[in-house]
Design a protein around this motif. Structure first.
Motif, mmCIF file in Angstrom:
data_model
loop_
_atom_site.group_PDB
_atom_site.id
_atom_site.type_symbol
_atom_site.label_atom_id
_atom_site.label_comp_id
_atom_site.label_asym_id
_atom_site.label_seq_id
_atom_site.Cartn_x
_atom_site.Cartn_y
_atom_site.Cartn_z
ATOM 1 N N ALA A 144 0.854 -1.193 0.000
ATOM 2 C CA ALA A 144 0.000 0.000 0.000
ATOM 3 C C ALA A 144 0.884 1.235 0.000
ATOM 4 O O ALA A 144 1.631 1.481 0.947
ATOM 5 C CB ALA A 144 -0.909 -0.002 1.231
ATOM 6 N N SER A 145 0.789 2.023 -1.064
ATOM 7 C CA SER A 145 1.704 3.139 -1.276
ATOM 8 C C SER A 145 0.986 4.488 -1.225
ATOM 9 O O SER A 145 -0.102 4.649 -1.791
ATOM 10 C CB SER A 145 2.383 2.975 -2.644
ATOM 11 N N GLY A 146 1.605 5.455 -0.547
ATOM 12 C CA GLY A 146 1.156 6.846 -0.624
ATOM 13 C C GLY A 146 -0.265 7.076 -0.153
ATOM 14 O O GLY A 146 -0.959 7.946 -0.679
ATOM 15 N N ARG A 147 -0.689 6.337 0.871
ATOM 16 C CA ARG A 147 -2.063 6.478 1.341
ATOM 17 C C ARG A 147 -2.140 6.188 2.836
ATOM 18 O O ARG A 147 -1.541 5.216 3.312
ATOM 19 C CB ARG A 147 -2.981 5.501 0.586
ATOM 20 N N ARG A 148 -2.860 7.018 3.550
ATOM 21 C CA ARG A 148 -3.114 6.734 4.955
ATOM 22 C C ARG A 148 -3.945 5.454 5.085
ATOM 23 O O ARG A 148 -4.635 5.053 4.155
ATOM 24 C CB ARG A 148 -3.829 7.913 5.614
ATOM 25 N N ALA A 149 -3.890 4.829 6.242
ATOM 26 C CA ALA A 149 -4.603 3.574 6.474
ATOM 27 C C ALA A 149 -6.105 3.761 6.273
ATOM 28 O O ALA A 149 -6.645 4.853 6.493
ATOM 29 C CB ALA A 149 -4.318 3.071 7.882
ATOM 30 N N PRO A 150 -6.801 2.703 5.857
ATOM 31 C CA PRO A 150 -8.241 2.815 5.581
ATOM 32 C C PRO A 150 -9.060 3.405 6.718
ATOM 33 O O PRO A 150 -9.981 4.196 6.476
ATOM 34 C CB PRO A 150 -8.640 1.363 5.293
ATOM 35 N N ALA A 151 -8.753 3.040 7.957
ATOM 36 C CA ALA A 151 -9.523 3.550 9.091
ATOM 37 C C ALA A 151 -9.407 5.065 9.234
ATOM 38 O O ALA A 151 -10.239 5.691 9.905
ATOM 39 C CB ALA A 151 -9.077 2.865 10.381
ATOM 40 N N ARG A 154 -10.983 9.963 5.072
ATOM 41 C CA ARG A 154 -11.823 11.131 5.342
ATOM 42 C C ARG A 154 -12.078 11.881 4.048
ATOM 43 O O ARG A 154 -11.388 11.660 3.047
ATOM 44 C CB ARG A 154 -11.157 12.053 6.367
ATOM 45 N N ASP A 155 -13.054 12.744 4.100
ATOM 46 C CA ASP A 155 -13.388 13.567 2.944
ATOM 47 C C ASP A 155 -12.642 14.883 3.042
ATOM 48 O O ASP A 155 -12.960 15.724 3.878
ATOM 49 C CB ASP A 155 -14.905 13.801 2.897
ATOM 50 N N ASP A 156 -11.635 15.049 2.191
ATOM 51 C CA ASP A 156 -10.868 16.295 2.160
ATOM 52 C C ASP A 156 -11.487 17.339 1.232
ATOM 53 O O ASP A 156 -10.964 18.443 1.120
ATOM 54 C CB ASP A 156 -9.422 16.016 1.726
ATOM 55 N N GLY A 157 -12.566 16.977 0.562
ATOM 56 C CA GLY A 157 -13.279 17.937 -0.277
ATOM 57 C C GLY A 157 -12.602 18.286 -1.583
ATOM 58 O O GLY A 157 -13.007 19.240 -2.253
ATOM 59 N N ILE A 158 -11.601 17.522 -1.986
ATOM 60 C CA ILE A 158 -10.876 17.852 -3.219
ATOM 61 C C ILE A 158 -11.795 17.751 -4.432
ATOM 62 O O ILE A 158 -11.721 18.577 -5.343
ATOM 63 C CB ILE A 158 -9.642 16.944 -3.371
ATOM 64 N N HIS A 159 -12.678 16.754 -4.436
ATOM 65 C CA HIS A 159 -13.531 16.564 -5.618
ATOM 66 C C HIS A 159 -14.567 17.665 -5.777
ATOM 67 O O HIS A 159 -15.171 17.800 -6.833
ATOM 68 C CB HIS A 159 -14.216 15.203 -5.573
ATOM 69 N N GLU A 202 -12.711 9.791 -1.608
ATOM 70 C CA GLU A 202 -13.029 10.635 -0.449
ATOM 71 C C GLU A 202 -14.319 10.220 0.249
ATOM 72 O O GLU A 202 -14.527 10.564 1.411
ATOM 73 C CB GLU A 202 -13.099 12.104 -0.875
ATOM 74 N N THR A 203 -15.164 9.485 -0.431
ATOM 75 C CA THR A 203 -16.384 8.983 0.197
ATOM 76 C C THR A 203 -16.230 7.537 0.657
ATOM 77 O O THR A 203 -17.175 6.948 1.188
ATOM 78 C CB THR A 203 -17.591 9.084 -0.764
ATOM 79 N N TYR A 204 -15.055 6.962 0.448
ATOM 80 C CA TYR A 204 -14.791 5.585 0.866
ATOM 81 C C TYR A 204 -14.708 5.485 2.383
ATOM 82 O O TYR A 204 -14.011 6.272 3.038
ATOM 83 C CB TYR A 204 -13.482 5.100 0.248
ATOM 84 N N ARG A 205 -15.406 4.518 2.923
ATOM 85 C CA ARG A 205 -15.306 4.192 4.339
ATOM 86 C C ARG A 205 -15.247 2.673 4.455
ATOM 87 O O ARG A 205 -16.162 1.977 4.013
ATOM 88 C CB ARG A 205 -16.505 4.730 5.135
ATOM 89 N N PRO A 206 -14.194 2.148 5.056
ATOM 90 C CA PRO A 206 -14.080 0.689 5.155
ATOM 91 C C PRO A 206 -15.086 0.128 6.155
ATOM 92 O O PRO A 206 -15.599 0.848 7.020
ATOM 93 C CB PRO A 206 -12.650 0.488 5.657
ATOM 94 N N ALA A 207 -15.346 -1.149 6.017
ATOM 95 C CA ALA A 207 -16.168 -1.831 7.016
ATOM 96 C C ALA A 207 -15.435 -1.807 8.360
ATOM 97 O O ALA A 207 -14.197 -1.762 8.409
ATOM 98 C CB ALA A 207 -16.426 -3.272 6.585
#
Length: 276
Positions: A144-151, A154-159, A202-207
């Protein structure tokens, strides 16, 4: 790039010819018939399979290297972009399960948005492997590269940013051809895809308590404005296997700046599978 209708038979010194098994997967170079592993690479938001062409060129003498092509870009530009990470992951997992041999180690690498798509793809492949033992291989390793952990998603509002602010954000992150960003016509062609990708991630939320069974390696740049070492290390909470954190000099697209060292790290972790 070679395109063939059927793979060469295994055995001897022959290679499996490069081909595109459906719209989702890209093989840019021939791979050995007895490849040591299959490496599946997932691109970042706004990115395409061709981002990994240099990886395929460098690693295909040993591994089968496959890059994922999301809808809405390059030769798939007429298709609608996926609305969610789950949609991308389920489709990718189905394509990988159908196209990748189950008799060799399977490794997934995802950068930025590709890291969360990869995480959910690994989970989907693990479910498929449990449902059909021997026919689908559960991944042996996830990078897993260049990304904070799934937990920590958050929505940073970039889109939702106006075009000018979105353009500035992309320039800050790097990794995108500045000639494309500075050309108003080209930018308008790609901005819908970029927005759709950022909306999905940005709308992704893991189980709750989402984890994979395979080992996870998190890779980050030490000056990445979007991922701290602590946020990268939090990937350890998302695996039931071993965990390692690798930090490289550079920003969000450190893997382009430090390609040789990154590929050496990826190769070392894949080789450890056989040694283990």
């Amino acid at each position: 790039m070679t395109v063939a209708s059927a793979p060469a038979a295994a055995g001897g010194g022959r290679t499996l010819p490069a081909e595109h098994p459906g719209p989702w997967l890209r093989r840019y170079h021939d791979s050995p018939a007895r490849a040591e592993a299959t490496l599946v690479c997932l691109p970042h938001a706004g990115g395409s399979a061709s981002f990994y062409f240099p990886w395929s060129q460098a690693l295909s003498t040993r591994y089968e290297v496959i890059a994922v092509q999301y809808p809405g870009r390059q030769d798939r530009h007429r298709e609608a972009c996926a609305a969610s990470i789950a949609e991308l992951a389920e489709a990718t997992a189905a394509e990988v399960a159908a196209a990748v041999p189950a008799d060799r180690p399977l490794v997934l690498f995802g950068h930025s948005m590709g890291a969360v798509v990869g995480f959910e793809t690994v989970r989907a492949l693990e479910r498929l492997a449990a449902a059909g033992p021997g026919t689908v291989r559960a991944p042996d390793l996830f990078l897993a590269s260049g990304r904070r952990a799934p937990a920590l998603s958050r929505d940073d509002g970039i889109h939702r940013l106006p075009d000018r602010a979105l353009l500035d954000e992309l320039k800050k992150l790097g990794g995108t051809d500045l000639r494309m960003l500075d050309d108003p016509e080209l930018f308008q062609l790609v901005v819908p895809t970029i927005r759709a990708d950022f909306a999905a991630v940005e709308t992704y939320r893991p189980a709750p308590d989402a984890r994979v069974g395979c080992p996870v390696v998190a890779l980050i740049g030490d000056s990445d404005p979007r991922v701290s070492a602590e946020q990268g290390a939090a990937w350890r909470d998302h695996t039931a296997g071993d965990f390692a954190l690798r930090v490289f000099p550079g920003g969000h697209f450190y893997l382009a700046e430090q390609q040789r060292d990154v590929l050496a790290t990826v190769t070392a972790h894949i080789d450890a599978l056989a040694a283990g």
